[in-house]
Design an enzyme around this catalytic site. Sequence first.
Site, PDB file in Angstrom:
ATOM      1  N   SER A  42      40.329  46.897  43.325  1.00  0.00           N
ATOM      2  CA  SER A  42      39.439  45.496  43.477  1.00  0.00           C
ATOM      3  C   SER A  42      38.833  44.788  44.319  1.00  0.00           C
ATOM      4  CB  SER A  42      40.828  44.824  44.260  1.00  0.00           C
ATOM      5  OG  SER A  42      40.349  45.396  45.758  1.00  0.00           O
ATOM      6  N   HIS A  99      42.173  44.587  37.506  1.00  0.00           N
ATOM      7  CA  HIS A  99      42.499  44.330  38.664  1.00  0.00           C
ATOM      8  C   HIS A  99      43.836  43.461  38.637  1.00  0.00           C
ATOM      9  CE1 HIS A  99      42.381  42.032  42.521  1.00  0.00           C
ATOM     10  NE2 HIS A  99      42.589  43.437  42.922  1.00  0.00           N
ATOM     11  N   GLU A 139      42.438  39.849  36.504  1.00  0.00           N
ATOM     12  CA  GLU A 139      41.501  39.787  36.264  1.00  0.00           C
ATOM     13  C   GLU A 139      40.397  41.534  35.605  1.00  0.00           C
ATOM     14  OE1 GLU A 139      39.834  37.753  39.983  1.00  0.00           O
ATOM     15  OE2 GLU A 139      40.633  39.746  40.543  1.00  0.00           O
ATOM     16  N   ASN A 156      39.560  36.662  44.629  1.00  0.00           N
ATOM     17  CA  ASN A 156      39.283  37.333  46.132  1.00  0.00           C
ATOM     18  C   ASN A 156      37.859  36.962  46.276  1.00  0.00           C
ATOM     19  OD1 ASN A 156      41.653  39.185  45.936  1.00  0.00           O
ATOM     20  ND2 ASN A 156      40.835  41.146  45.777  1.00  0.00           N
TER      21      ASN A 156
END
Length: 773
Positions: A103, A126, A138, A176
Amino acid sequence: MGCQLAALFAGAGCEVELIRASAGADCGDEVKKRIAKFKPAALFSRSDVDRIRLGDLERDAERIAGCGWIVESIVEDLGAKAAVLRKIDSLADPFAIISSNTSSISHSALVAPMGAGFSSRFLITHFFNPPRYLKLVEIACHESASGAAALVEQFLTSRLGKGVVRVKDTPGFIANRIGVFSVMDAMHLAEARGWPIEAVDAVMGRPAARPRQGVFRMLDMVGLDTVAAVAAQIHAACGPDELAAPFCVPPFLSEMLAMGFKGAKSGRGFYAADGGRSQAMDLRLVSYRPRLNFCAGSLSEHERLPEAAERLRRTAFAADQAGEIAWPAVSRTLSYAASCAPDIADDIASIDRALRWGFNWELGPFEAWDALGPRRVAARLAQEGRPIPELVQRLLSTGRESFYSHSEGLRFVFDMKGGPADLRAHDERPIAISRARRVSGLIEGNASASLIDLGEGIFCCEFHTKMNVLDEGAITMLSRAVEMTERAGTGLLIANEGEIFSAGADLNLIVSLAERGAFGELERLVRAFQSACQAIRFSKRPVVAVPFGRVLGGGAEICLAAAARVAHVESYIGFTELMVGLIPSGSGCKNMLLAMEERECAKRANWQIPEGAPCDGGPFPKSCAAFELIGTAKSSSSARDAMALGLLAKSDRIVMDRDELIAHARDEVMRLAQGYEPPKYRDDVSLPGKGGERALIEIARQYRTRGLATDYDLVVVSRLARVLAGGALATAHQASESAILELEREAFLSLAGEKKTQQRIAHMLKTGKPLRN
């Protein structure tokens, strides 16, 4: 995380090699035991662990060569990852796909030290943590790896039910970048403006179309150290970007971490319990104080508003304390999302999906812009002297009033590069109850439930009480839904789009009637629920229940009554009435007996019992099986576990992707509707009589002797034993469905009059926890 990913893939039926990057001291059995004990559970079913084989990179390197996809998931350190990836690259089959679950490290940084051709088979995948429960994955890759990415995406969506978003190689990717901004900014705002954390959580949960936990409770669950680390990484990667200032870890959080306050995993975070008293963190003093109960007038009706957009709109623009919190917190996040959108994604829809799937937001940021109205938000930003994001200015300059629009059955989204983009092929929610309510319309409704037309004669009964509890209005609508479907429909779904299917009966109503001695009214309510469940069971049109999340008590009874169930894999089904001193009374005992009888028949068929022998092997086995399930208040840990327990039938369907649940259920109704015939009424249910009742009570006494049950538990399950054994008759006999329902009612009403049952209900309503009196 590697263990959790192994559990996820094993749960999808894959044979998994779980290879340590370095030799470990633990043997395979010890690691498997640890995986089986993860909280929250990583396995859908305990047997999934049998598909995981342990090894380490030094001793078992040859096993990598047999894998089609190798996922690296070690510590977030570039040097360590590069060394492991080089080793994997040298061992893997030339056609195998390699990915990294990271990440914080960019795709370009991971590819740079590798040999030629590596980038054509390498991806960042991810997975959001915990991977069993969060839908988002992701994917970042080089253009040369587009073929590998397509294969992985197809597997993730079709086999694991994941939602895949292709991301640019930017700090924090999409979810994020915006999600962590939102929670970090809320922390800074709360400190600067003196907001109590309980107030922020009350407002920035469901009223703001966010997860019910709000901000600070969610941070405690995730881990304060984890969030601080991710925020610091994004802040460092973004450089001197004024917009990224909220990613800076606030001093109070650094101080909390220095004291070891990391959230739920350390027992202390923003919330803590001291001697049973709930406490909350004072951000300015960095010390605990008694927890506050925050109330605001605009929040009072939110539980009854099923539309996320309406809840968000009312909260953000509220002229009270809720609005004072929601408007700055929401608008700053929406402005940030619009400002950085062109840098982090190719399209707006990907950003919305990422936040819904990765952070469980009900609305992505641009769906939230539309809910609030871009022109209205822009005007208020201008009034406050705040900048209007360029993307919003461009949208409004075209004369459009929203980022999304619908025309002739197609869904369009504003294209950041210019021109509308057709989203029909990418709309991940092809059938949504909320959309059907707007398009096809409401057939009938009351304050507790609605009947909605999903098209082609498929109707849907949707609850919208708090926790979807079954009060009188919801029960009435269930009966009306069956009646209307029989008259004018093809079939009926019992489904919702909330967080849970149903928490069961309305305990407030039950305890209120019982304490007032209004047992005639309570009996009328129980009869009405039994009638509704029987109407579902014997409907001339197929009724399909669509369980997900918590499916407790009365919710489980509705599911058992249906012709079939299409369940999300994350369905936690169970009869938990014992916890409040009651037993199932809406036909749950009766239908559980029938379900266990069917299982016994299936077993005996497999055992090749001679033709002419009793189908269920006698009356006691099914009564015992139902007794152990109901009498221990056992809930399933997943839909697969529910099937193993007998709470779902072997013929029921389990769906991995929550967003596809309604579509699969609708297909099931259409399939069942072809020549559908309801089950025959049973007047020949064999029950064991008083001898069976005594045997069941003896089982309960053994639990009491071992300290697994209280004296009052024994009182409750003794009444349950009487129902499941068939009442006062001394010998084995056959009973009708109506006779068993009468026994259910009698037991329920007698228990509702007990003081200890009323104490249990009151304690559950006050604390959310069972009272073992």
